[in-house]
Design an enzyme around this catalytic site. Sequence first.
Site, PDB file in Angstrom:
ATOM      1  N   LEU A   8      13.030   4.711 -26.565  1.00 51.64           N
ATOM      2  CA  LEU A   8      11.896   4.677 -27.408  1.00 51.64           C
ATOM      3  C   LEU A   8      11.859   5.356 -28.438  1.00 51.64           C
ATOM      4  CD1 LEU A   8       9.396   4.328 -24.376  1.00 51.64           C
ATOM      5  CD2 LEU A   8      10.370   2.519 -25.508  1.00 51.64           C
ATOM      6  N   MET A  11      14.105   3.031 -33.389  1.00 49.59           N
ATOM      7  CA  MET A  11      14.050   1.612 -32.972  1.00 49.59           C
ATOM      8  C   MET A  11      13.512   0.946 -31.868  1.00 49.59           C
ATOM      9  SD  MET A  11      15.819  -1.257 -34.305  1.00 49.59           S
ATOM     10  CE  MET A  11      17.402  -0.955 -35.003  1.00 49.59           C
ATOM     11  N   ARG A  31      13.827   9.580 -22.196  1.00 48.57           N
ATOM     12  CA  ARG A  31      13.919  10.943 -21.692  1.00 48.57           C
ATOM     13  C   ARG A  31      12.754  11.932 -21.965  1.00 48.57           C
ATOM     14  NH1 ARG A  31      19.942  12.664 -22.812  1.00 48.57           N
ATOM     15  NH2 ARG A  31      19.301  11.908 -24.791  1.00 48.57           N
ATOM     16  N   GLY A 114      16.151  -1.925 -38.777  1.00 47.99           N
ATOM     17  CA  GLY A 114      15.809  -0.559 -39.038  1.00 47.99           C
ATOM     18  C   GLY A 114      14.339  -0.390 -38.851  1.00 47.99           C
ATOM     19  N   LYS A 164      27.374  -8.238 -35.344  1.00 49.83           N
ATOM     20  CA  LYS A 164      26.442  -7.006 -36.074  1.00 49.83           C
ATOM     21  C   LYS A 164      27.397  -6.046 -36.755  1.00 49.83           C
ATOM     22  CE  LYS A 164      22.837  -4.440 -37.026  1.00 49.83           C
ATOM     23  NZ  LYS A 164      23.332  -3.016 -36.955  1.00 49.83           N
ATOM     24  N   HIS A 167      28.382  -7.492 -40.055  1.00 47.56           N
ATOM     25  CA  HIS A 167      27.136  -7.399 -40.863  1.00 47.56           C
ATOM     26  C   HIS A 167      27.190  -6.052 -41.446  1.00 47.56           C
ATOM     27  CE1 HIS A 167      23.190  -5.792 -41.299  1.00 47.56           C
ATOM     28  NE2 HIS A 167      22.888  -6.845 -41.558  1.00 47.56           N
ATOM     29  N   GLU A 171      27.742  -4.503 -45.172  1.00 47.24           N
ATOM     30  CA  GLU A 171      26.441  -3.678 -45.672  1.00 47.24           C
ATOM     31  C   GLU A 171      27.118  -2.520 -46.467  1.00 47.24           C
ATOM     32  OE1 GLU A 171      24.002  -0.705 -43.095  1.00 47.24           O
ATOM     33  OE2 GLU A 171      23.155  -2.606 -43.059  1.00 47.24           O
TER      34      GLU A 171
END
Length: 291
Positions: A8, A11, A31, A114, A164, A167, A171
Amino acid sequence: MELGLVGLGKMGGNMRERIRRAGHTVIGYDRNPDLADVHSLGELVGKLKGPRVVWVVVPAGAPTQATVDELAGLLEPGDVVVDGGNSRWTDDEKHAEELGAKGIGFVDAGVSGGVWGLQNGYALMVGGAAENIAKVQPVFDALKPEGEFGFVHAGKVGAGHFSKMVHNGIEYAMMQAYAEGWELLEKVDSVTDVREVFRSWQEGTVIRSWLLDLAVNALDGDEHLDKLKGYAEDSGEGRWTVEAAIDNAVPLPAITASLFARFASRQEDSPQMKMIAALRNQFGGHAVETK
């Protein structure tokens, strides 16, 4: 639907909020007890109704492996684990095999968005079997941006994270191009307002993009970037992209150069440039600077 969410941080925390806003139940574990809804993975699994879906957003490598290993002992046949972190696609194949031996499905999800994802939605590239993806689809729909695009079932297990990874390689190259153009504009005397040149590109040009918008945001906060040190890390996915290109004999000169430029940024006094300066002095008598 119900979702277990592991991790958590920046992101995962925003993803939990966006999914809840869409009307789904999210039980989160981290955690850090100040962020968590439950105190263990076992408690998380126990609160979910079957078939369970548990989405993992923890750092790639050992943390993800440890989480998958623990979930393999807690979940039941028909449940699904989603790896929504930045794991290497080869790890996905290993995790799918490990979980599949116990009848547990696996989906890899490459996620882009993001810190802006909560507001704008997350672009999702996923890999895995269609029946497993279907069990997660309401969450994908909640996370993706509004509109037709932003979600793709890219292929088999590993396809999401591979997509990804590519990608992120693109980037790297796009950011390098903006950075090189910015430095050149800053260097010449004739251009007196580089920030406004960048701003003018935001409409009507072929190089307009969200990255350009973010560059203008950065220049608005620090017009000449005087507050920053020219040092850039790489997340690992740029390296994996270049390695995959080598493995598949695909030329990626722009992406590879952008990765090496980041390595160069970490050298305050480049050993390579010392050799180049020495050679130019040797063959051409060109002046060198000494310490």
